[in-house]
Design an enzyme around this catalytic site. Structure first.
Site, mmCIF file in Angstrom:
data_model
loop_
_atom_site.group_PDB
_atom_site.id
_atom_site.type_symbol
_atom_site.label_atom_id
_atom_site.label_comp_id
_atom_site.label_asym_id
_atom_site.label_seq_id
_atom_site.Cartn_x
_atom_site.Cartn_y
_atom_site.Cartn_z
ATOM 1 N N CYS A 2 40.336 28.684 33.814
ATOM 2 C CA CYS A 2 39.178 27.588 34.777
ATOM 3 C C CYS A 2 39.429 26.963 36.238
ATOM 4 O O CYS A 2 40.423 26.871 36.398
ATOM 5 C CB CYS A 2 38.830 27.166 33.987
ATOM 6 S SG CYS A 2 38.497 26.979 32.167
ATOM 7 N N ARG A 27 41.125 32.710 38.265
ATOM 8 C CA ARG A 27 41.277 31.402 37.449
ATOM 9 C C ARG A 27 40.934 31.725 35.444
ATOM 10 O O ARG A 27 41.566 31.019 34.739
ATOM 11 C CB ARG A 27 41.403 30.229 37.860
ATOM 12 C CG ARG A 27 42.024 30.198 39.091
ATOM 13 C CD ARG A 27 41.983 28.653 39.253
ATOM 14 N NE ARG A 27 42.301 27.124 38.290
ATOM 15 C CZ ARG A 27 43.658 27.174 38.379
ATOM 16 N NH1 ARG A 27 44.240 27.391 39.186
ATOM 17 N NH2 ARG A 27 43.841 26.050 37.477
ATOM 18 N N TRP A 74 38.038 30.400 31.746
ATOM 19 C CA TRP A 74 38.567 31.095 30.659
ATOM 20 C C TRP A 74 38.503 30.365 29.395
ATOM 21 O O TRP A 74 39.532 28.796 28.950
ATOM 22 C CB TRP A 74 40.322 31.367 31.436
ATOM 23 C CG TRP A 74 40.559 32.259 30.247
ATOM 24 C CD1 TRP A 74 40.893 32.963 30.870
ATOM 25 C CD2 TRP A 74 42.088 31.944 29.784
ATOM 26 N NE1 TRP A 74 42.228 33.799 29.634
ATOM 27 C CE2 TRP A 74 42.907 33.205 29.857
ATOM 28 C CE3 TRP A 74 42.399 30.800 28.770
ATOM 29 C CZ2 TRP A 74 43.510 32.499 27.894
ATOM 30 C CZ3 TRP A 74 42.805 30.478 28.098
ATOM 31 C CH2 TRP A 74 43.631 31.786 27.496
ATOM 32 N N ASN A 100 38.675 21.984 33.170
ATOM 33 C CA ASN A 100 39.853 22.672 33.266
ATOM 34 C C ASN A 100 40.395 22.893 32.018
ATOM 35 O O ASN A 100 41.115 21.240 32.368
ATOM 36 C CB ASN A 100 39.636 23.040 34.727
ATOM 37 C CG ASN A 100 42.053 24.198 34.427
ATOM 38 O OD1 ASN A 100 41.731 24.669 33.873
ATOM 39 N ND2 ASN A 100 42.283 24.130 35.897
ATOM 40 N N GLY A 101 41.225 22.916 31.270
ATOM 41 C CA GLY A 101 42.332 22.206 30.390
ATOM 42 C C GLY A 101 41.623 21.795 28.575
ATOM 43 O O GLY A 101 40.324 22.805 28.880
ATOM 44 N N GLU A 465 59.102 44.958 33.316
ATOM 45 C CA GLU A 465 58.159 44.422 34.850
ATOM 46 C C GLU A 465 57.718 45.391 34.351
ATOM 47 O O GLU A 465 56.241 45.684 34.853
ATOM 48 C CB GLU A 465 59.032 44.078 35.685
ATOM 49 C CG GLU A 465 57.957 43.458 37.180
ATOM 50 C CD GLU A 465 57.009 41.730 36.240
ATOM 51 O OE1 GLU A 465 57.316 41.815 35.657
ATOM 52 O OE2 GLU A 465 56.170 42.293 37.287
ATOM 53 N N LYS A 469 53.625 45.093 33.838
ATOM 54 C CA LYS A 469 52.529 45.554 35.278
ATOM 55 C C LYS A 469 51.206 47.289 34.589
ATOM 56 O O LYS A 469 50.166 46.413 34.222
ATOM 57 C CB LYS A 469 52.852 46.186 36.698
ATOM 58 C CG LYS A 469 53.708 45.527 37.146
ATOM 59 C CD LYS A 469 52.719 44.259 37.851
ATOM 60 C CE LYS A 469 52.811 43.068 37.148
ATOM 61 N NZ LYS A 469 53.537 41.871 37.382
ATOM 62 N N GLU A 472 49.339 45.133 31.082
ATOM 63 C CA GLU A 472 48.292 44.034 31.939
ATOM 64 C C GLU A 472 47.345 45.051 33.014
ATOM 65 O O GLU A 472 46.099 44.341 32.193
ATOM 66 C CB GLU A 472 48.767 42.940 32.055
ATOM 67 C CG GLU A 472 49.641 42.659 33.252
ATOM 68 C CD GLU A 472 49.980 42.123 34.180
ATOM 69 O OE1 GLU A 472 49.454 40.466 34.249
ATOM 70 O OE2 GLU A 472 50.928 42.152 35.173
ATOM 71 N N HIS A 488 69.309 53.120 19.443
ATOM 72 C CA HIS A 488 69.105 51.671 18.287
ATOM 73 C C HIS A 488 67.456 51.897 17.595
ATOM 74 O O HIS A 488 67.461 51.208 16.578
ATOM 75 C CB HIS A 488 69.579 50.623 18.490
ATOM 76 C CG HIS A 488 71.175 50.440 18.727
ATOM 77 N ND1 HIS A 488 71.908 51.115 18.111
ATOM 78 C CD2 HIS A 488 71.762 49.794 20.173
ATOM 79 C CE1 HIS A 488 73.061 50.761 18.726
ATOM 80 N NE2 HIS A 488 72.926 50.691 20.048
ATOM 81 N N LYS A 587 45.441 34.407 36.480
ATOM 82 C CA LYS A 587 46.596 34.213 36.375
ATOM 83 C C LYS A 587 46.711 32.841 36.277
ATOM 84 O O LYS A 587 48.276 32.933 36.294
ATOM 85 C CB LYS A 587 45.977 33.575 37.604
ATOM 86 C CG LYS A 587 46.568 34.010 39.009
ATOM 87 C CD LYS A 587 46.954 35.045 38.941
ATOM 88 C CE LYS A 587 48.035 35.202 40.499
ATOM 89 N NZ LYS A 587 49.248 36.358 39.863
HETATM 90 C C1 F6R Z 1 52.147 39.162 34.911
HETATM 91 C C2 F6R Z 1 51.645 38.088 34.774
HETATM 92 C C3 F6R Z 1 52.076 37.102 34.114
HETATM 93 C C4 F6R Z 1 52.490 35.463 35.167
HETATM 94 C C5 F6R Z 1 53.265 34.532 33.992
HETATM 95 C C6 F6R Z 1 54.240 32.986 34.868
HETATM 96 O O1 F6R Z 1 51.617 39.603 35.911
HETATM 97 O O2 F6R Z 1 50.860 37.183 36.452
HETATM 98 O O3 F6R Z 1 52.250 37.436 33.238
HETATM 99 O O4 F6R Z 1 53.751 36.359 36.061
HETATM 100 O O5 F6R Z 1 51.944 34.094 33.327
HETATM 101 O O6 F6R Z 1 52.584 33.019 35.544
HETATM 102 P P1 F6R Z 1 53.421 32.098 36.383
HETATM 103 O O7 F6R Z 1 54.780 31.967 37.511
HETATM 104 O O8 F6R Z 1 52.279 31.233 37.804
HETATM 105 O O9 F6R Z 1 54.390 30.595 36.096
#
Ligand code: F6R
Length: 592
Positions: A2, A27, A74, A100-101, A465, A469, A472, A488, A587
């Site tokens: 949010c 967000r 969100w 938010n929250g 990673e 990517k 997601e 394994h 995010k």
């Molecule tokens: C993946 C992604 C999330 C963040 C995770 C941690 O692309 O963006 O997996 O890495 O939510 O977020 P931060 O780094 O803001 O704590």
């Protein structure tokens, strides 16, 4: 999780709020809304879907209002619907709230209000705030908010306006982020800095338990007892250009291309403040890194560097697991919390927990003034600029930069290793120049449903990673694995339908990676490899080869990750998906 925005001032508020919400949309983006006050009346417009749906519904309406609040959601409590979208109002529609929250005790509060005959219009926890403020209002919005926050439990931030005081926005911060932007004859509230960058760089970062009371001419901050607090005004180094797409189709692509600069700026930032770092890793019996998602992957790479350059045993733990796992922590431990946003609640809580146990806590964040920045014993910074794409890219390589520089600082070969790091931006440029090759490769894999990503040693976290990517943003199932573990279990998955992405630079585990390659080929698997320029073996044996320039072993993760980011990007973009705002994600994750 949010985004909230508020404005009161000399200009027409609606376009200001819409612009702010667009810059906060990363967000959360399942619904959006605004509340304005015009001629002492509350106008509320809210829509399920993205901000463009809200904009469509407002089309042709010329409101002259100069005060308002806005929200991009969100969902936590209640499905994404028009009714559950914020702002929420009291029964008489005199007060509007964006939030938010989570209000953890909202059911209890709702019960009480229902007993008193209050009619609810939504399933959200937020609506109780609007009703409570209306009930507590005796002519002063700040007083009503002070009476209300005493009843609320949870981590939250909210902003409220009322028709009774059409010149005032009150914002509360308690666990979720909220900043005040200071303008000339206008003031702002927002969840994050990019929202207000077109208007001001002067910012007050609110702390938990604080309330901002803003009018066009004044900003006053109070604690929850109503006592005034004096706050510092910070000038943000971020600029508007860095928060806009600048000709790129998506923020993610722009941010992938910004990596040479992000790494360069982070190296400079680190080196210029290196002497102020008040600790040595070697002073501790152990380093514990806590983080989530991509930041966790950066931590895994950091572990290899710290152990290899300093010899200090290092553990990397998911922040969401840390508190619950009875990990022995004491003042002999250094705990590093890595978080791009600096607001991820799991990481924040884990750091608080470590601190209570006596550990020295270090936050590694991209957002100056964020909760983790302020709550840690010491903060280290990435200088990546705002990252808007939900998938983290440039902040990942900037995090690697700090972890590497921190580790090599205590090695006998520091100067040479830093010189190696200084080569990273130009090696990244060279890699980015081959993006067309990666794009061609990605074209062939658009219809695949599953991928395996393999890497070893420093490039095992890069395999994780790369897989994260892809899943997601493209919604294609992808699993990252340490290549040695393939035999394994995952090897059972390999057939002609399951491509394997092999991260195989010519490092100490290269020969082992070639063995994995053979094992895959023997089972009719398809290999897409990332390898060094001139690697004939890898090129010949792989169905597709994504080339990176020759690079020394310690810095390979900085470069091998780039084609994997591009690969995921091109697949998602060609599938027509919303690369910057993938479904169900946000995010900044400010719920546990
Ligand atoms: C993946 C992604 C999330 C963040 C995770 C941690 O692309 O963006 O997996 O890495 O939510 O977020 P931060 O780094 O803001 O704590």
């Amino acid at each position: 999780m949010c985004g909230i925005a508020g404005y009161v001032g000399k200009d027409i508020v609606l376009p200001i709020l819409i612009g702010a919400l667009e810059r906060l949309e990363y967000r959360g983006y399942d619904s959006a809304g605004v509340a304005l006050i015009e001629d002492k009346k509350l106008i509320v417009e809210k829509r399920k879907g993205k901000i463009r749906e809200l904009v469509k519904s407002l089309w042709g309406r010329n409101y002259g209002a100069k005060i308002g609040i806005g929200h991009t959601r969100w969902a936590t409590h209640g499905k994404p619907t028009n009714e559950n979208a914020h702002p929420h109002t009291d029964e008489k529609r005199e007060f509007a709230v964006v939030h938010n929250g989570i209000i953890e005790n909202y059911l209890e509060l709702k019960e009480e209000l229902l007993k008193e005959g209050v009619k609810f219009r939504s399933d959200t926890d937020t609506e109780v705030i609007a009703h409570l403020i209306a009930r507590n209002y005796k002519g002063d919005l700040l007083e009503a908010v002070l009476d209300t926050v005493k009843k609320l439990k949870g981590a939250f931030a909210f902003a409220v306006i009322t028709v009774h005081e059409p010149n005032r926005v009150v914002g509360v911060k308690n666990g979720s982020p909220l900043i005040v932007g200071i303008g000339e004859g206008e003031n702002f509230l927002a969840s994050d800095i990019p929202a207000i960058l077109p208007y001001t760089k002067r910012i007050i970062v609110l702390d938990d338990g604080e309330i901002a009371d803003i009018t066009p001419q004044s900003v006053n901050v109070y604690n929850f007892n109503g006592e005034p607090i004096s706050k510092d005004v910070m000038i943000t180094p971020w600029d508007l250009v860095s928060a806009e797409k600048g000709g790129f189709k998506h923020f993610m692509l722009k941010e992938i291309y910004e990596q040479p600069k992000a790494v360069n700026d982070t190296i400079k930032g680190f080196l210029s403040t290196e002497d102020t770092i008040p600790f040595k890793l070697k002073d501790f019996r152990r380093v514990v890194i806590i983080a989530c998602g991509t930041s966790y992957h950066a931590g895994l790479v950091g572990k290899y560097w710290i152990e290899s350059f300093t010899g200090v045993p290092t553990e990397v733990v998911y922040a969401s697991e840390f508190k619950y796992a009875d990990i022995p922590i004491s003042d002999k431990d250094l705990v590093i919390g890595i978080s791009q946003s600096g607001e991820t609640i799991d990481t924040k809580f884990a750091l608080q927990f470590a601190k209570e146990k006596g550990a020295f806590t270090v936050g590694l964040v991209n957002v100056v003034g964020s909760a983790i920045d302020r709550e840690s014993d010491f903060a280290l910074y990435t200088h990546a600029g705002p990252e808007i794409g939900v998938a983290a890219t440039k902040t990942f390589t900037a995090q690697l930069t700090v972890l590497y520089a921190l580790a090599v600082r205590e090695s006998g070969d520091r100067d040479n290793l830093i010189r190696l790091l200084e080569k990273v931006p130009s090696l990244m440029e060279i890699t980015l120049n081959s993006s067309e090759e990666v794009e061609k490769v990605s074209d062939k894999y658009l219809k695949r449903k599953n991928f395996l990503y393999l890497g070893r040693y420093l490039n095992y976290p890069i395999a994780l990673e790369g897989a994260l990517k892809l899943k997601e943003i493209s919604y294609i199932h992808a699993e990252g694995y340490p290549a040695g573990e393939m035999k394994h279990g995952p090897i059972a998955l390999i057939d002609e339908n399951m491509p394997t992405v092999l991260v195989a630079p010519q490092d100490r585990v290269y020969e082992k990676m070639l063995s994995n390659l053979e094992e895959i080929l023997a089972r009719k698997g398809t290999v897409v490899s990332v390898g060094l320029k001139g690697d004939k073996v890898l090129k010949e044996k792989s169905a597709d080869f994504m080339e990176i320039p020759k690079v020394d072993e310690p810095i390979t993760p900085f470069i091998t990750v780039v084609p994997l980011q591009l690969f995921a990007y091109f697949i998602a973009s060609k599938l027509g998906l919303d690369v910057d705002q993938p479904r169900n994600l946000a995010k900044t994750v400010t719920v546990e």
